[in-house]
Design an enzyme around this catalytic site. Sequence first.
Site, PDB file in Angstrom:
ATOM      1  N   HIS A  95      -3.991   1.064   8.485  1.00 52.08           N
ATOM      2  CA  HIS A  95      -4.802   1.166   7.047  1.00 52.08           C
ATOM      3  C   HIS A  95      -5.992   0.710   7.487  1.00 52.08           C
ATOM      4  O   HIS A  95      -6.703  -0.359   8.301  1.00 52.08           O
ATOM      5  CB  HIS A  95      -3.837  -0.116   6.563  1.00 52.08           C
ATOM      6  CG  HIS A  95      -4.375  -0.649   5.156  1.00 52.08           C
ATOM      7  ND1 HIS A  95      -4.111   0.089   4.169  1.00 52.08           N
ATOM      8  CD2 HIS A  95      -5.604  -1.132   4.960  1.00 52.08           C
ATOM      9  CE1 HIS A  95      -4.721  -0.340   3.181  1.00 52.08           C
ATOM     10  NE2 HIS A  95      -5.571  -1.004   3.323  1.00 52.08           N
TER      11      HIS A  95
ATOM     12  N   THR B 152      -8.788   5.274  -6.041  1.00 48.90           N
ATOM     13  CA  THR B 152      -7.571   4.693  -6.730  1.00 48.90           C
ATOM     14  C   THR B 152      -6.635   3.881  -5.698  1.00 48.90           C
ATOM     15  O   THR B 152      -5.922   2.990  -6.039  1.00 48.90           O
ATOM     16  CB  THR B 152      -6.957   5.561  -7.695  1.00 48.90           C
ATOM     17  OG1 THR B 152      -6.143   6.591  -6.995  1.00 48.90           O
ATOM     18  CG2 THR B 152      -7.864   6.000  -8.681  1.00 48.90           C
TER      19      THR B 152
ATOM     20  N   GLY C  18     -14.245   6.418  -7.602  1.00 48.71           N
ATOM     21  CA  GLY C  18     -12.919   6.955  -8.314  1.00 48.71           C
ATOM     22  C   GLY C  18     -11.642   6.687  -7.084  1.00 48.71           C
ATOM     23  O   GLY C  18     -10.739   7.359  -7.166  1.00 48.71           O
TER      24      GLY C  18
ATOM     25  N   HIS D  23      -8.406   7.912   2.697  1.00 40.77           N
ATOM     26  CA  HIS D  23      -7.781   9.300   2.564  1.00 40.77           C
ATOM     27  C   HIS D  23      -8.929  10.432   2.108  1.00 40.77           C
ATOM     28  O   HIS D  23      -9.950  10.015   1.957  1.00 40.77           O
ATOM     29  CB  HIS D  23      -6.402   9.125   1.641  1.00 40.77           C
ATOM     30  CG  HIS D  23      -7.232   8.984   0.409  1.00 40.77           C
ATOM     31  ND1 HIS D  23      -7.514   7.609  -0.081  1.00 40.77           N
ATOM     32  CD2 HIS D  23      -7.212   9.731  -0.685  1.00 40.77           C
ATOM     33  CE1 HIS D  23      -7.345   7.667  -1.434  1.00 40.77           C
ATOM     34  NE2 HIS D  23      -7.357   8.810  -1.720  1.00 40.77           N
TER      35      HIS D  23
ATOM     36  N   CYS E 161       0.912  -1.104  -0.045  1.00 36.31           N
ATOM     37  CA  CYS E 161      -0.238   0.045   0.019  1.00 36.31           C
ATOM     38  C   CYS E 161       0.937   1.244   0.074  1.00 36.31           C
ATOM     39  O   CYS E 161       1.559   1.432   0.911  1.00 36.31           O
ATOM     40  CB  CYS E 161      -0.727   0.076   1.310  1.00 36.31           C
ATOM     41  SG  CYS E 161      -1.949   1.403   1.345  1.00 36.31           S
TER      42      CYS E 161
END
Length: 116
Positions: free
Chosen positions: A46, A93, A91, A98, A4
């Site tokens: 995470h 990605t 969207g 975040h 990641c």
Amino acid sequence: MEGCVFCGIANHEIPSTVVYEDDQVIAFRDLEPVAKTHVLVVPKEHYANLIDDVPADTLAAMANAVKRVAEADGIEGSGFRVIANTGDDAGQTVHHLHWHVLGGEPLGAGLLPEGR
């Protein structure tokens, strides 16, 4: 999480331009900004997205980081936008929670700055 990119940034394994950091979150400048201010606020732990059972204290730390970013970039008075893309259709990605902090110019009623 292995592989990641945001975990790598949060762990200082991948370089970034950090605007704010505390023990729970890191905020750094987006490499492909869509506004004069375009900063990503990322929890160090995470989580795939906003509905991934994110603890309240992590969300509070992210909100505090948004405030610190706005203050650091001088946009707290003029206004800014906070966006969280959740899932592929939105969207997202990078599948690490975040928030995009956008500002520093008139953004208009759309999601991107006027004229873009």
